[in-house]
Scaffold this motif. Structure first.
Motif, mmCIF file in Angstrom:
data_model
loop_
_atom_site.group_PDB
_atom_site.id
_atom_site.type_symbol
_atom_site.label_atom_id
_atom_site.label_comp_id
_atom_site.label_asym_id
_atom_site.label_seq_id
_atom_site.Cartn_x
_atom_site.Cartn_y
_atom_site.Cartn_z
ATOM 1 N N ILE A 42 -4.808 20.115 2.751
ATOM 2 C CA ILE A 42 -3.985 18.913 2.805
ATOM 3 C C ILE A 42 -4.880 17.742 2.420
ATOM 4 O O ILE A 42 -5.976 17.578 2.958
ATOM 5 N N GLY A 43 -4.414 16.951 1.470
ATOM 6 C CA GLY A 43 -5.148 15.765 1.049
ATOM 7 C C GLY A 43 -4.362 14.516 1.375
ATOM 8 O O GLY A 43 -3.125 14.544 1.433
ATOM 9 N N TYR A 44 -5.078 13.434 1.598
ATOM 10 C CA TYR A 44 -4.454 12.156 1.907
ATOM 11 C C TYR A 44 -5.280 11.038 1.274
ATOM 12 O O TYR A 44 -6.517 11.079 1.299
ATOM 13 N N TYR A 45 -4.591 10.063 0.699
ATOM 14 C CA TYR A 45 -5.259 8.858 0.225
ATOM 15 C C TYR A 45 -4.276 7.701 0.220
ATOM 16 O O TYR A 45 -3.064 7.895 0.327
ATOM 17 N N SER A 78 -10.311 4.349 -9.659
ATOM 18 C CA SER A 78 -8.876 4.542 -9.899
ATOM 19 C C SER A 78 -8.004 3.775 -8.909
ATOM 20 O O SER A 78 -6.798 3.677 -9.090
ATOM 21 N N GLY A 79 -8.630 3.266 -7.850
ATOM 22 C CA GLY A 79 -7.871 2.525 -6.845
ATOM 23 C C GLY A 79 -7.513 3.335 -5.619
ATOM 24 O O GLY A 79 -6.819 2.835 -4.733
ATOM 25 N N MET A 129 0.835 -1.185 0.000
ATOM 26 C CA MET A 129 0.000 0.000 0.000
ATOM 27 C C MET A 129 0.882 1.252 0.000
ATOM 28 O O MET A 129 1.896 1.304 0.671
ATOM 29 N N HIS A 130 0.480 2.224 -0.764
ATOM 30 C CA HIS A 130 1.189 3.498 -0.864
ATOM 31 C C HIS A 130 0.307 4.589 -0.266
ATOM 32 O O HIS A 130 -0.859 4.709 -0.615
#
Length: 113
Positions: free
Chosen positions: A52-55, A36-37, A1-2
């Motif tokens: 700030i974004g995180y996924y 898109s995963g 996982m990234h």
């Protein structure tokens, strides 16, 4: 996982409008992101416009390529592009990414090996 974290800046005079747009993201855009995963996707917005974004994703390059090729994404990004300070092009392709320097679960896992 990234894990991916990124930073953008919303124009101060557009913050309320940006919040409103993200309270009800288009269903087709939500599906494009999921397809898109990307998962566990969150956006955090400070009062001065710092965003700030995180996924998480298994393959960020593949996720980016899928979103770049999806017409649903292009329509959403075009609608959102004017919200950001000093940004040319699509926000999802031009956000500054941040390096992860600490993750609790990773370090606990190393300790328990």
């Amino acid at each position: 996982m990234h894990r991916v974290c990124f930073q953008l800046h919303v124009k101060p005079d557009r913050i309320a409008e940006y919040r409103e747009a993200h309270a009800a993201v288009w269903p087709e855009m939500l599906q494009a992101i999921a397809n898109s995963g990307r998962r566990n996707y969150s956006l955090f917005l400070r009062e001065d416009g710092l965003l700030i974004g995180y996924y998480e994703t298994d393959d960020d390059r593949a996720s980016q390529a899928a979103l770049a090729a999806d017409p649903r994404t292009a329509a959403w990004e075009a609608a959102m592009s004017d919200f950001f300070v000093a940004l040319d092009g699509r926000p999802d392709q031009n956000a500054q990414t941040l390096d992860e320097v600490f993750n609790l679960e990773d370090q606990l896992a190393k300790e328990n090996q």
